[in-house]
Design an enzyme around this catalytic site. Structure first.
Site, short mmCIF file in Angstrom:
data_model
loop_
_atom_site.label_atom_id
_atom_site.label_comp_id
_atom_site.label_asym_id
_atom_site.label_seq_id
_atom_site.Cartn_x
_atom_site.Cartn_y
_atom_site.Cartn_z
CE1 TYR A 13 -4.51 -0.92 -0.33
CE2 TYR A 13 -3.46 -2.83 1.35
CZ TYR A 13 -4.51 -2.16 0.45
OH TYR A 13 -5.72 -3.05 0.33
CG HIS A 36 -7.54 0.80 3.30
ND1 HIS A 36 -8.38 1.46 4.24
CD2 HIS A 36 -6.72 0.02 4.17
CE1 HIS A 36 -8.12 1.11 5.43
NE2 HIS A 36 -7.19 0.19 5.41
#
Length: 245
Positions: A28, A40
């Protein structure tokens, strides 16, 4: 698309033995901020299911486990494979890793030495795949006294094929916004396989590792190869590679 990253620790790299969440955080942090927020917070949706549509392998290389400390120490080259059917994600993770030049895994760091991009195109309705991280297929069962629990499954058990096919169809619908092609997906284990236990953020998850034969519509087999087999792919489960039989 599969991207194989070659990482080089300075000396050695010691991280917790249960490191899936650490690699997930590194992924991420390596992609574009807007894309990371989308994956997310939202992801690709099919009905009430949301998918990140990427998977990653276990860390591969020479290692030593310290059971008392609960850590694993890697030496020399460490390989990490990340796969996705989404071009934007693949471009972002490749650019992010190369631009930073280093990957932080918890408190450890490794240099990103190189990457190799592989387009594993499925051209027939029968392929063999090897798991690079455990493939999770599960169903929810209910206790007589109330409450529910997850029953983790492996190839050959009842409902395994049905659950795997349903998962692939939902991923296809989430990415392309249309129904997946007709045809059943069948799974057959090739050789010996094992069920592995992984502790992900204090939750024990069981996944199958081994070589499997998949048969079915090429579009769904392609989704399995790129997005991963089963559930929890973005947590480090179900990453696979095509192998010669």
């Amino acid at each position: 698309m599969h991207i194989c990253f070659s990482l080089r620790p300075e000396g050695s790299m010691e991280i917790p033995l249960q490191y899936n969440h650490i690699v997930q955080a590194a992924v991420y942090s390596s992609i574009d901020a807007d894309l990371a927020a989308f994956l997310h917070d939202q992801g690709y949706q099919s009905g009430n299911r949301r998918f990140k549509l990427f998977a990653f392998s276990r860390l591969m290389g020479r290692f030593q486990i310290d059971k008392e400390k609960g850590t694993i120490r890697f030496f020399d080259e460490v390989r990490l494979v990340i796969s996705s059917p989404v071009d934007q994600f693949c471009q972002s993770i490749a650019n992010g890793m190369l631009t930073k030049g280093r990957l932080r895994l918890g408190t450890a760091e490794a240099e990103v030495e190189k990457l190799v991009v592989r387009q594993l195109k499925v051209g027939e309705e029968r392929i063999a795949v090897r798991t690079l991280s455990p493939a999770v297929i599960r169903k929810t069962l209910y206790k007589p006294e109330g409450g529910r629990y997850s029953c983790y499954m492996q190839p050959g058990e009842p409902d395994y094929d049905t659950l795997l096919e349903s998962n692939l169809r939902k991923k296809y619908e989430a990415l392309y916004g249309q129904a997946a092609p007709e045809g059943n997906v069948k799974v057959r284990r090739l050789g010996r396989g094992d069920m592995r236990l992984v502790n992900y953020k204090n939750t024990v998850i069981k996944g199958y590792t081994g070589v499997m034969e998949l048969s079915g519509p090429t579009e769904l087999l392609q989704m399995a190869v790129d997005a991963g087999l089963g559930s929890k792919n973005s947590q480090g489960f179900g990453c696979v590679e095509v192998v010669e039989r």
